[in-house]
Enzyme design. Sequence first.
Site, mmCIF file in Angstrom:
data_model
loop_
_atom_site.group_PDB
_atom_site.id
_atom_site.type_symbol
_atom_site.label_atom_id
_atom_site.label_comp_id
_atom_site.label_asym_id
_atom_site.label_seq_id
_atom_site.Cartn_x
_atom_site.Cartn_y
_atom_site.Cartn_z
ATOM 1 N N CYS A 85 0.847 -1.201 0.000
ATOM 2 C CA CYS A 85 0.000 0.000 0.000
ATOM 3 C C CYS A 85 0.884 1.254 0.000
ATOM 4 O O CYS A 85 1.578 1.520 -0.969
ATOM 5 C CB CYS A 85 -0.968 -0.041 1.185
ATOM 6 S SG CYS A 85 -2.352 1.094 0.999
ATOM 7 N N HIS A 180 -3.720 -5.070 0.603
ATOM 8 C CA HIS A 180 -3.184 -5.513 1.893
ATOM 9 C C HIS A 180 -3.204 -7.039 1.991
ATOM 10 O O HIS A 180 -4.234 -7.629 2.308
ATOM 11 C CB HIS A 180 -4.020 -4.928 3.035
ATOM 12 C CG HIS A 180 -3.771 -3.467 3.268
ATOM 13 N ND1 HIS A 180 -2.719 -3.006 4.045
ATOM 14 C CD2 HIS A 180 -4.408 -2.371 2.823
ATOM 15 C CE1 HIS A 180 -2.738 -1.681 4.064
ATOM 16 N NE2 HIS A 180 -3.743 -1.271 3.320
ATOM 17 N N GLU A 182 -1.898 -8.765 4.268
ATOM 18 C CA GLU A 182 -1.845 -9.198 5.666
ATOM 19 C C GLU A 182 -3.224 -9.377 6.295
ATOM 20 O O GLU A 182 -3.351 -10.012 7.349
ATOM 21 C CB GLU A 182 -0.993 -8.223 6.500
ATOM 22 C CG GLU A 182 -1.585 -6.834 6.717
ATOM 23 C CD GLU A 182 -1.312 -5.842 5.599
ATOM 24 O OE1 GLU A 182 -1.278 -4.636 5.889
ATOM 25 O OE2 GLU A 182 -1.155 -6.257 4.425
#
Length: 209
Positions: A85, A180, A182
């Site tokens: 990002c 993202h 994660e």
Amino acid sequence: MHQKILILDFGSQVTQLIARRIRDAHVFCEVHPCDVTSDWIREYARDGSLKGVILSGSHASVYEDTTDKAPQAVFELGIPVLGICYGMQTMAHQLGGIVQSGHKREFGHADVRAHGHTQLLEGIQDYTTAMGHGMLQVWMSHGDKVTELPPGFTLMASTDSCPIAGMADENRRFYGVQFHPEVTHTQRGAAILERFVLEICQARADWIM
């Protein structure tokens, strides 16, 4: 001595999730503030145990005067770097690409098309389109976006509203994703992070928390 991954924290609320995913892959990692110096980075890498660096997300814009940048030494160590990002935006900005301020924030689920069979995304997909394009279901959260790739980079991923949603310089092993990996909303995010730390960085999976 454990091999390690360094996560530089630009202030994202989900930076700790990056660390958790890497620890789940049994690789040792540490989170440090993004404003460490290049000298600190070189000293941290001196013993040879640092295998890769991840630049986290942030709510900032690369255009603000006070905006954090990655220590330049990160790009000079010769080890893989993954920008997530904002991390991708500052990587692009610092390495000669162009980032433009977005008129509207993109926030939420998105379908990303993978391009070019890069090592990071090769074979990782949620579904294929009728045209045979590999697609990833991901979570986006950004205002600015990269509009021109830095020299040496190729397009790695795109969405309808974000033409450069991923970029790669495979010679230097630099990768950036605008989504993202994660967070759990990115279905194959853990696989992407594992690919980065285990295969691209070639870190040993020998650390049990």
